[in-house]
Design an enzyme around this catalytic site. Sequence first.
Site, mmCIF file in Angstrom:
data_model
loop_
_atom_site.group_PDB
_atom_site.id
_atom_site.type_symbol
_atom_site.label_atom_id
_atom_site.label_comp_id
_atom_site.label_asym_id
_atom_site.label_seq_id
_atom_site.Cartn_x
_atom_site.Cartn_y
_atom_site.Cartn_z
ATOM 1 N N TYR A 1 -11.951 -28.905 10.868
ATOM 2 C CA TYR A 1 -11.011 -28.277 9.841
ATOM 3 C C TYR A 1 -10.823 -26.870 9.765
ATOM 4 O O TYR A 1 -11.726 -26.240 9.575
ATOM 5 C CB TYR A 1 -11.871 -28.792 8.365
ATOM 6 C CG TYR A 1 -11.957 -30.276 8.414
ATOM 7 C CD1 TYR A 1 -11.233 -31.134 9.078
ATOM 8 C CD2 TYR A 1 -12.789 -30.620 7.328
ATOM 9 C CE1 TYR A 1 -11.468 -32.439 8.958
ATOM 10 C CE2 TYR A 1 -13.027 -32.047 7.046
ATOM 11 C CZ TYR A 1 -12.236 -33.077 7.891
ATOM 12 O OH TYR A 1 -12.430 -34.381 7.689
ATOM 13 N N HIS B 1 -17.822 -37.507 14.082
ATOM 14 C CA HIS B 1 -16.187 -37.610 13.506
ATOM 15 C C HIS B 1 -15.438 -38.892 14.193
ATOM 16 O O HIS B 1 -14.640 -39.509 13.441
ATOM 17 C CB HIS B 1 -15.640 -36.172 13.547
ATOM 18 C CG HIS B 1 -14.621 -36.084 12.597
ATOM 19 N ND1 HIS B 1 -14.097 -35.002 12.566
ATOM 20 C CD2 HIS B 1 -13.958 -36.809 11.707
ATOM 21 C CE1 HIS B 1 -13.312 -34.818 11.331
ATOM 22 N NE2 HIS B 1 -13.153 -36.118 10.912
ATOM 23 N N GLY C 1 -5.111 -42.267 -0.797
ATOM 24 C CA GLY C 1 -4.089 -42.767 -0.130
ATOM 25 C C GLY C 1 -3.409 -41.369 0.333
ATOM 26 O O GLY C 1 -2.220 -41.331 0.341
#
Length: 328
Positions: free
Chosen positions: A56, A124, A206
């Site tokens: 990230y 991950h 979502g």
Amino acid sequence: MNVRTLGREGLSVSALGLGCMGMSDFYSGRDDQESIRTLYRAFDLGVSFLDTADMYGVGRNEELVGRAVKGRRNDIIIATKFGNVRSSDGRMLGINGRPEYVKAACDASLLRLGVDHIDLYYQHRVDPNTPIEETVGAMADLVQAGKVRFLGLSEAGAGTIRRAHQVHPISALQTEYSLWSRDVEDEILPVCRELGIGFVPYSPLGRGFLTGQIRAFEDLAEDDYRRNSPRFQGENFNKNLELVERIKEIAAEQEVQPSQLALAWLLAQGEDIVPIPGTKRIKYLEENAGALAIRLSDDELERINEAAPKGSAAGTRYPEQGMRSVSL
């Protein structure tokens, strides 16, 4: 803040976590100072389970989390992930689960976070070229060395979960799960419960769609990665909007926000469920935390299930390339 336990080894975390990805990557409008303020507010609210990953922001998100937890380390549970490899300019280079990479990635994360151990360390994505036994064996070595406390997997298939758990106890599986992503209910969630593995749903709203605030594709900024998601495109978008409208109707009757209803439904699926909605703004953090006060009756849960039945979302979760890396 209520506490839930992930795995049979006893990792206690706040019943609602905080996904930190969007503070540094993939969404537009990044502001480190605003993100730090949001993290501090999370701590005040008792949200002490933070989720980040080395990919990230190509490490920047771990550095941000590290800044926020200084002086509070003993009160915070830090989860981070390895395996998705990116270049310094952000390009995806592939997935790596080789033992030597696992250990190097952990050391790099510890340095960026500024801590001496990681509470929950996930793979991950599963590396199809490295046996899961070798990857988890290296992760287990990190536990033995005191660098990691508990182990997790992300987006792993049922068979992989079983094989990994034989090498070392897996405390948590992190996989997408929400009212528009319920496929884990078929096989993945039952396997986790059989083995006593906690379940950490990411994107429980979502990717923001279930908040009801995204009304058109044009609402997404030019650099927003959701523009590449099949669920946000074309006719899929319109069909998914119909699903959200049904959720909004039920939420209005309950006098709560659609996001709160979606999180309350997820929390009601079991005490082994710990959602990690992501946000970088205090307003939405506080709104999400409000879901913990909502108690849904059996009738209300059934109505929500009817409004958003399994398989009702249109489009795949990721583009074709992304879908090839999940449930391995």
